[in-house]
Structure formats: structure tokens, C-alpha cells
Motif scaffolding. Structure first.
Motif, PDB file in Angstrom:
ATOM      1  N   UNK A 156       9.037  10.549   5.440  1.00  0.00           N
ATOM      2  CA  UNK A 156       7.673  10.274   4.990  1.00  0.00           C
ATOM      3  C   UNK A 156       6.849   9.756   6.164  1.00  0.00           C
ATOM      4  N   UNK A 157       5.691  10.379   6.441  1.00  0.00           N
ATOM      5  CA  UNK A 157       4.874  10.033   7.615  1.00  0.00           C
ATOM      6  C   UNK A 157       4.440   8.573   7.605  1.00  0.00           C
ATOM      7  N   UNK A 158       3.963   8.102   6.451  1.00  0.00           N
ATOM      8  CA  UNK A 158       3.522   6.716   6.372  1.00  0.00           C
ATOM      9  C   UNK A 158       4.645   5.735   6.629  1.00  0.00           C
ATOM     10  N   UNK A 159       5.805   6.019   6.082  1.00  0.00           N
ATOM     11  CA  UNK A 159       6.960   5.150   6.301  1.00  0.00           C
ATOM     12  C   UNK A 159       7.394   5.160   7.766  1.00  0.00           C
ATOM     13  N   UNK A 160       7.335   6.354   8.393  1.00  0.00           N
ATOM     14  CA  UNK A 160       7.724   6.444   9.800  1.00  0.00           C
ATOM     15  C   UNK A 160       6.791   5.636  10.685  1.00  0.00           C
ATOM     16  N   UNK A 161       5.496   5.718  10.418  1.00  0.00           N
ATOM     17  CA  UNK A 161       4.526   4.945  11.200  1.00  0.00           C
ATOM     18  C   UNK A 161       4.754   3.447  11.024  1.00  0.00           C
ATOM     19  N   UNK A 162       5.030   3.042   9.796  1.00  0.00           N
ATOM     20  CA  UNK A 162       5.293   1.634   9.522  1.00  0.00           C
ATOM     21  C   UNK A 162       6.564   1.183  10.233  1.00  0.00           C
ATOM     22  N   UNK A 163       7.587   2.017  10.187  1.00  0.00           N
ATOM     23  CA  UNK A 163       8.842   1.691  10.864  1.00  0.00           C
ATOM     24  C   UNK A 163       8.639   1.572  12.372  1.00  0.00           C
ATOM     25  N   UNK A 164       7.842   2.482  12.954  1.00  0.00           N
ATOM     26  CA  UNK A 164       7.571   2.416  14.396  1.00  0.00           C
ATOM     27  C   UNK A 164       6.844   1.123  14.756  1.00  0.00           C
ATOM     28  N   UNK A 165       5.912   0.712  13.884  1.00  0.00           N
ATOM     29  CA  UNK A 165       5.204  -0.544  14.138  1.00  0.00           C
ATOM     30  C   UNK A 165       6.174  -1.726  14.099  1.00  0.00           C
ATOM     31  N   UNK A 166       7.039  -1.747  13.114  1.00  0.00           N
ATOM     32  CA  UNK A 166       8.024  -2.827  13.009  1.00  0.00           C
ATOM     33  C   UNK A 166       8.968  -2.825  14.210  1.00  0.00           C
ATOM     34  N   UNK A 167       9.321  -1.638  14.677  1.00  0.00           N
ATOM     35  CA  UNK A 167      10.226  -1.549  15.828  1.00  0.00           C
ATOM     36  C   UNK A 167       9.564  -2.085  17.097  1.00  0.00           C
ATOM     37  N   UNK A 168       8.285  -1.746  17.290  1.00  0.00           N
ATOM     38  CA  UNK A 168       7.572  -2.225  18.486  1.00  0.00           C
ATOM     39  C   UNK A 168       7.432  -3.740  18.492  1.00  0.00           C
ATOM     40  N   UNK A 207       0.809  -1.207   0.000  1.00  0.00           N
ATOM     41  CA  UNK A 207       0.000   0.000   0.000  1.00  0.00           C
ATOM     42  C   UNK A 207       0.844   1.258   0.000  1.00  0.00           C
ATOM     43  N   UNK A 208       1.918   1.269   0.778  1.00  0.00           N
ATOM     44  CA  UNK A 208       2.813   2.421   0.795  1.00  0.00           C
ATOM     45  C   UNK A 208       3.508   2.589  -0.550  1.00  0.00           C
ATOM     46  N   UNK A 209       3.882   1.478  -1.169  1.00  0.00           N
ATOM     47  CA  UNK A 209       4.528   1.551  -2.479  1.00  0.00           C
ATOM     48  C   UNK A 209       3.605   2.149  -3.536  1.00  0.00           C
ATOM     49  N   UNK A 210       2.331   1.809  -3.459  1.00  0.00           N
ATOM     50  CA  UNK A 210       1.378   2.315  -4.447  1.00  0.00           C
ATOM     51  C   UNK A 210       1.189   3.825  -4.336  1.00  0.00           C
ATOM     52  N   UNK A 211       1.316   4.355  -3.117  1.00  0.00           N
ATOM     53  CA  UNK A 211       1.071   5.778  -2.907  1.00  0.00           C
ATOM     54  C   UNK A 211       2.334   6.623  -2.881  1.00  0.00           C
ATOM     55  N   UNK A 212       3.483   5.972  -2.677  1.00  0.00           N
ATOM     56  CA  UNK A 212       4.729   6.723  -2.497  1.00  0.00           C
ATOM     57  C   UNK A 212       5.265   7.246  -3.824  1.00  0.00           C
ATOM     58  N   UNK A 213       6.046   8.298  -3.726  1.00  0.00           N
ATOM     59  CA  UNK A 213       6.722   8.878  -4.890  1.00  0.00           C
ATOM     60  C   UNK A 213       8.186   9.114  -4.559  1.00  0.00           C
ATOM     61  N   UNK A 214       8.980   9.123  -5.586  1.00  0.00           N
ATOM     62  CA  UNK A 214      10.421   9.442  -5.481  1.00  0.00           C
ATOM     63  C   UNK A 214      11.087   8.585  -4.399  1.00  0.00           C
ATOM     64  N   UNK A 215      11.845   9.215  -3.490  1.00  0.00           N
ATOM     65  CA  UNK A 215      12.636   8.449  -2.524  1.00  0.00           C
ATOM     66  C   UNK A 215      11.824   7.716  -1.488  1.00  0.00           C
ATOM     67  N   UNK A 216      10.536   8.065  -1.351  1.00  0.00           N
ATOM     68  CA  UNK A 216       9.699   7.423  -0.343  1.00  0.00           C
ATOM     69  C   UNK A 216       9.414   5.961  -0.663  1.00  0.00           C
ATOM     70  N   UNK A 217       9.730   5.520  -1.881  1.00  0.00           N
ATOM     71  CA  UNK A 217       9.460   4.127  -2.248  1.00  0.00           C
ATOM     72  C   UNK A 217      10.519   3.181  -1.690  1.00  0.00           C
TER      73      UNK A 217
END
Length: 280
Positions: free
Chosen positions: A176-188, A115-125
Motif C-alpha cells: 500500500x503506497x500510503x503505508x510505505x510512505x509512512x513506514x519510510x518516514x518512521x525509518x528515517x 488517517x490511514x486507518x480511515x481510508x484503508x481497506x482489507x489487509x492495508x489496515x
């Protein structure tokens, strides 16, 4: 035979009432099981939002419909001190089981990355792409273990490399906000992502629970839910009994016939003979 709608509803309620001992036995089996796959989805009772929960084990499926989607429901089913193994999605109520061994569903993580890949642009992918590759490689390592093309030493090396890759992904500085939230989830939940590579008898995803939910969801769509609390409870009982019999490859009609024809005083004994509970 002419049957009215009210008459057919009464038949369902009576059949469910006679299977109460089976429902109680299934609850005991689930509570005493070492492995459980929980999941939940929306339901309606008389038009009001409820939640259908399923708890799947090797030999049983328990369905409960409750107004809550919080941790109080699985705690009531499993016990707050449940110390078995739980394979589930990232829904936070499961985090309350501090004594349990957890496995995060990799399919849910993959969906989030896609889902993040579908919405991300440039370096956020870059981040979701790397997470997707990491998760896919973890599943590939599992498949090699299943096929027997990798030994214990190679498996240990592969696990270690995956863990280091995850540590590096969690160190990324993301904007990127979405990536940060995903990273925080993975970290927890970092210690819950590769459990399946240490314990081969559990799945990497919660597909057993999702499969158990599907027939009930079809029923929900046909009925639009249940018009009364009694009807909802009948769905709990019969949904649990049917799903458990299917999991055990038992004859549903024969089981129901035996239970219905057994006198009330002997019904619990009959159920225990047909659905023996495991010992932990």
C-alpha cells in the motif's frame, strides 16, 4: 475617548517599537535554551502568503513572520549549529539541525496512522493499526513513569521491547503506497521517536508550540493577517511579549506600563531585569 482606526493602529505600532528590547531579549533566551518546541502556520502580509513561526522554551515564546517555510528561518533563530533538544512534527527543515537531539511529535504520528486507518481497506489496515498500538503503548509507558508505578529497570525493559517492536514494523514488506510512505518516514526518524522515554524533561508531542500558535491564529482570523510589513512586525513583537509573560505568570499590564514609562536609554536594562536569560 474617541479613537480612529488609524490612531489605534499607530498606538499598536508605538507600543511594539518600545518593546523591541524585550523582543531581542526573548530571541536571546530562545537561542540559548536547551529545549525548544518549534512550529509554523500560514500568515498573510498585505494578502501575500507568509509563515508564522513560533519557538517555545520553558520560559519564553518567540514569534517570527517570514516569507519562507524552509530551514533558513529556524537556522536564523537558533543558529545552524544548535545542539539542544528539539521537539517538533515531521516537517523536513528541522532535519537540518544535525547536532540537535530530536523528538518527533507522537500526536502527529498518531494522526497519520488514524488517517490511514480511515481510508484503508482489507489487509492495508494492519500496518497503521500496529503503529497506532505501538505509539499508544509508548505513551502509556511514559504515564507509568510519571505516576511512579514503574522503576528504572522496568522502564529500561519497556523501552527495549518498544524498540524491537519498531524494528519489526520497519521490516514489513508493504504494498500500500500510503503505508510505505509512512513506514519510510518512521525509518528515517526511528531514533527520534522514543527520545522522551530517555529524557523525562521533554514532551512526547509538540503541544507547547501548538498551544502558543492558537491565540495568534485567532488574531489572524480576526484581522485577516496584516496590511503592512510594519504591522506584521508589531504582531511578532507583541505576540512574543504577551506569550512570554503568560508563560512566566507575569502581570502583562504592569510589564507594558513599566517598559512604556521607562526612558529609552534605560529600557534595555529594565527588560533584562524582567526577562533574565538562562545560561546553558
Amino acid at each position: 475617548i474617541s479613537v480612529s482606526r488609524g490612531g489605534s493602529a499607530q498606538v499598536v505600532l508605538r507600543v511594539a517599537e518600545r518593546h523591541e528590547p524585550a523582543y531581542e531579549a526573548i530571541g536571546q533566551i530562545v537561542r540559548r535554551s536547551d529545549i525548544v518546541y518549534p512550529d509554523e502556520t500560514g500568515w498573510k502580509i498585505a494578502g501575500w502568503l507568509q509563515w508564522l513561526w513560533v519557538f517555545v522554551t520553558r520560559t519564553a515564546v518567540l514569534c517570527v513572520i517570514r516569507p519562507s517555510r524552509g530551514h533558513d528561518v529556524p537556522e536564523a533563530v537558533l543558529g545552524a549549529d544548535y545542539d539542544g533538544r528539539m521537539i517538533h512534527d515531521g516537517w523536513s527543515p528541522y532535519d537540518f539541525f544535525e547536532h540537535a537531539t530530536h523528538q518527533q511529535c507522537l500526536e502527529h504520528l498518531l494522526r497519520r496512522a488514524r488517517g490511514l486507518l480511515e481510508r484503508a481497506t482489507r489487509g492495508a489496515v494492519r500496518f497503521p493499526r500496529k503503529v497506532k498500538e505501538f505509539l499508544s503503548d509508548a505513551l502509556a509507558l511514559r504515564d507509568r513513569r510519571t505516576r511512579g508505578t514503574i522503576g528504572p529497570h522496568g522502564l529500561a525493559i519497556g523501552r527495549g521491547r518498544l524498540e524491537k517492536r519498531l524494528d519489526r514494523l520497519l521490516e514489513w514488506n508493504l504494498s500500500h503506497d500510503g503505508n510505505r510512505k509512512f513506514q519510510n518516514h518512521l525509518a528515517r526518524h526511528s531514533h527520534e521517536i522514543l527520545t522522551f522515554l530517555y529524557e523525562p524533561d521533554i514532551e512526547a508531542t509538540n503541544w507547547p508550540a501548538e498551544q502558543a500558535v492558537r491565540p495568534l491564529v485567532v488574531n489572524r482570523k480576526v484581522f485577516g493577517g496584516n496590511r503592512t510589513a510594519a504591522g506584521g512586525h508589531a504582531q511578532e513583537v507583541l505576540g512574543s511579549v504577551f506569550a512570554t509573560l503568560a508563560k512566566r505568570a507575569l502581570d502583562t499590564v504592569l510589564f507594558l506600563s513599566n517598559v512604556i514609562c521607562t526612558p529609552r536609554s534605560q529600557r534595555s536594562l529594565r527588560v533584562r531585569q524582567l526577562l533574565p536569560a538562562p545560561t546553558r
